[in-house]
Scaffold this motif. Structure first.
Motif, PDB file in Angstrom:
ATOM      1  N   ASP A   1       8.858  50.466  56.501  1.00  4.01           N
ATOM      2  CA  ASP A   1       7.929  51.485  56.988  1.00  4.01           C
ATOM      3  C   ASP A   1       7.506  52.462  55.888  1.00  4.01           C
ATOM      4  O   ASP A   1       7.167  53.612  56.157  1.00  4.01           O
ATOM      5  CB  ASP A   1       8.574  52.257  58.138  1.00  4.01           C
ATOM      6  CG  ASP A   1       9.892  52.904  57.718  1.00  4.01           C
ATOM      7  OD1 ASP A   1      10.379  52.590  56.619  1.00  4.01           O
ATOM      8  OD2 ASP A   1      10.420  53.719  58.501  1.00  4.01           O
TER       9      ASP A   1
ATOM     10  N   ASN B   1      -0.462  50.591  56.787  1.00  5.15           N
ATOM     11  CA  ASN B   1       0.429  51.303  57.715  1.00  5.15           C
ATOM     12  C   ASN B   1      -0.189  52.577  58.298  1.00  5.15           C
ATOM     13  O   ASN B   1       0.459  53.628  58.367  1.00  5.15           O
ATOM     14  CB  ASN B   1       1.754  51.649  57.031  1.00  5.15           C
ATOM     15  CG  ASN B   1       2.500  50.425  56.563  1.00  5.15           C
ATOM     16  OD1 ASN B   1       2.326  49.330  57.110  1.00  5.15           O
ATOM     17  ND2 ASN B   1       3.334  50.579  55.546  1.00  5.15           N
TER      18      ASN B   1
ATOM     19  N   ASN C   1      -0.904  57.013  71.917  1.00  3.85           N
ATOM     20  CA  ASN C   1       0.119  56.234  71.213  1.00  3.85           C
ATOM     21  C   ASN C   1       1.120  57.126  70.485  1.00  3.85           C
ATOM     22  O   ASN C   1       1.713  56.709  69.497  1.00  3.85           O
ATOM     23  CB  ASN C   1      -0.545  55.295  70.193  1.00  3.85           C
ATOM     24  CG  ASN C   1      -1.383  54.219  70.857  1.00  3.85           C
ATOM     25  OD1 ASN C   1      -1.126  53.828  71.982  1.00  3.85           O
ATOM     26  ND2 ASN C   1      -2.398  53.762  70.159  1.00  3.85           N
TER      27      ASN C   1
ATOM     28  N   LYS D   1      -1.332  54.889  61.261  1.00  2.78           N
ATOM     29  CA  LYS D   1      -0.948  55.079  62.657  1.00  2.78           C
ATOM     30  C   LYS D   1      -2.168  55.481  63.488  1.00  2.78           C
ATOM     31  O   LYS D   1      -2.904  56.385  63.113  1.00  2.78           O
ATOM     32  CB  LYS D   1       0.126  56.160  62.765  1.00  2.78           C
ATOM     33  CG  LYS D   1       1.406  55.852  62.012  1.00  2.78           C
ATOM     34  CD  LYS D   1       2.374  57.003  62.110  1.00  2.78           C
ATOM     35  CE  LYS D   1       3.632  56.751  61.309  1.00  2.78           C
ATOM     36  NZ  LYS D   1       4.556  57.902  61.376  1.00  2.78           N
TER      37      LYS D   1
ATOM     38  N   GLY E   1       1.362  58.863  57.788  1.00  3.65           N
ATOM     39  CA  GLY E   1       2.816  58.943  57.683  1.00  3.65           C
ATOM     40  C   GLY E   1       3.288  59.771  56.503  1.00  3.65           C
ATOM     41  O   GLY E   1       4.492  59.988  56.327  1.00  3.65           O
TER      42      GLY E   1
END
Length: 442
Positions: A230, A273, A301, A275, A390
């Motif tokens: 991640d 990655n 979400n 979001k 992130g």
């Protein structure tokens, strides 16, 4: 490099004119006025006529123009133009024709200082303000001691900051600002995501402080290290000149002596990655030539501890719509005939919640079937404590020899522009475009 610099008003009159090199004559301004200002078909910010290139930026009712006869770096020329605008704003606020005329002498001082023989020079606002001042701010005579400080600042190792800055309250503000362009499939799969990020800082700190700024532990920049769980993956990044990069590669810590006031600490770009905070599933069917039915579902979400506020969804309708019947469980929906949209306003959506709207648009009868362009759906909202990429700030520390206490603030602001599509049968609404604004504070 840059051979000439001009400022025109919207009538084509020259307000400011400076020739840096002898390869151009002042009459070149007439060429720009005739070929660009008087020609409404010209939309490109760059136009080349023969061996001469004109780079222009429009702001309010002015044209900021740089002219060159060599193969100059276009990005550098535009950066110079935008930097001049930023400097002008810091001196006299709004940049328009009136302010240019009122600050005629000051502008000539500035463009002579930040450009030497066509090459951009020191454009740090704090440094410029220390020795180029308006009459109302500082007297025209500068003491010898102050003049010595200016020379040291302009030529020393830390040209972006004076050493005698003092504040009663020492504070540092960090804004992580991201702009995301994202494409989604019908099932919510991310097809493409581009994140353009900026870390902005406002430093109101006394003396010459050393700041340390830590980002995610799992932060990958090297392409050979991609695919590590991640981790936040950056395609590239660029730092302000004040940053020392010795520790960044090993500890992801940025060490620097900040300029006084506001500046851009870091720029970065990422395509991995990302979001997605919210998903919109629109189902739109054209029923013959008299009705259009809508079912729009919004799913969040993010965690149920967070909430989206001030949600406004704008759903377009055909031009020949006479009325719209709407039904919503949350918020209020209203048809706005002047804009041909249904505006659905929801004060708050909790994380994990799902809301929906159903509506039927009634159309006027027409002899010939009109083709509906199916404009995009717009969505605006805010979410506190949420970031799309992130990227997070682990810590911000300030060290100064007097050991004063400082207050640090970190804020996250993410702007998303999303294009979402779905499977449809003819005739059916096929795509929607979401304009999303998310902001949070840590």
């Amino acid at each position: 490099m840059i051979s000439a610099f001009f400022i025109f008003n919207q009538k084509g009159e020259v307000l400011i004119s400076r020739l840096y090199r002898t390869d151009l004559k002042r009459s070149i301004a007439d060429v720009f006025r005739i070929q660009v200002i008087s020609n409404s078909d010209v939309r490109s910010p760059i136009i080349t006529l023969g061996s001469t290139s004109f780079f222009h930026v429009r702001i309010n009712n002015l044209y900021i123009v740089a002219v060159t006869k060599c193969n100059a770096n276009a990005a550098l020329v535009f950066e110079y133009c935008y930097r001049f605008i930023a400097i002008a704003k810091s001196y006299f606020g709004k940049v328009d024709e009136e302010s240019v005329k009122n600050n005629f002498v000051l502008i000539y001082e500035l463009i002579d200082e930040i450009n030497d023989f066509g090459y951009p020079q020191n454009s740090e606002i704090d440094t410029l303000k220390s020795y180029i001042t308006t009459e109302s701010v500082m007297s025209t005579s500068i003491p010898a001691e102050e003049s010595s400080k200016i020379t040291t600042q302009a030529t020393g190792a830390i040209s972006w900051r004076r050493g005698d800055v003092k504040y009663k309250k020492n504070e540092a503000f960090v804004d992580v600002v991201e702009t995301v362009n994202l494409s989604m499939s019908a099932k919510g799969t991310i097809l493409r995501a581009d994140v353009d990020g900026h870390i902005l800082m406002r430093a109101y700190l006394s003396g010459t402080p050393e700041c340390k700024f830590g980002l995610n532990d799992k932060l990958v920049i090297d392409k050979n290290e991609r695919g590590i769980g991640d981790a936040v993956e950056l395609d590239d990044c660029r730092f302000h000149q004040c940053v020392r990069l010795d520790e960044f590669d090993s500890t992801r810590t940025i060490s620097f002596i900040p300029p006084d006031g506001e500046f851009e600490l870091m720029k970065y770009r990422s395509t991995s990655n990302v979001k997605l905070p919210l998903r919109v599933i629109p189902t739109v069917n054209e029923i013959g030539t008299s009705q259009v039915s809508y079912v729009v579902t919004v799913k969040t979400n993010f965690s149920n501890k967070l909430s989206a506020t001030n949600v406004v969804i704008r759903i377009p309708t055909p031009l020949n719509t006479t009325s719209v019947d709407t039904k919503v469980a949350s918020g209020k929906a209203k048809y706005v005939p002047a804009e041909n949209v249904v505006v659905w306003k929801v004060p708050r959506i909790q994380g994990g919640q799902e809301i929906s709207l159903s509506a039927t648009a009634h159309l006027t009868s027409t002899t010939h079937r009109q083709v509906w362009a199916r404009p995009p759906i717009d969505v605006d909202f805010q979410v506190l404590m949420f970031t799309a990429s992130g990227l997070i700030v682990r810590f911000l520390k300030v060290f100064e020899k007097s050991n004063y206490n400082s207050i640090k603030w970190v804020r996250y602001l993410t702007k998303l522009f999303i294009r979402a599509g779905y499977i449809y049968s003819t005739p059916q609404y096929d795509t929607c475009l979401l304009h999303v604004c998310i902001c949070g504070m840590d």
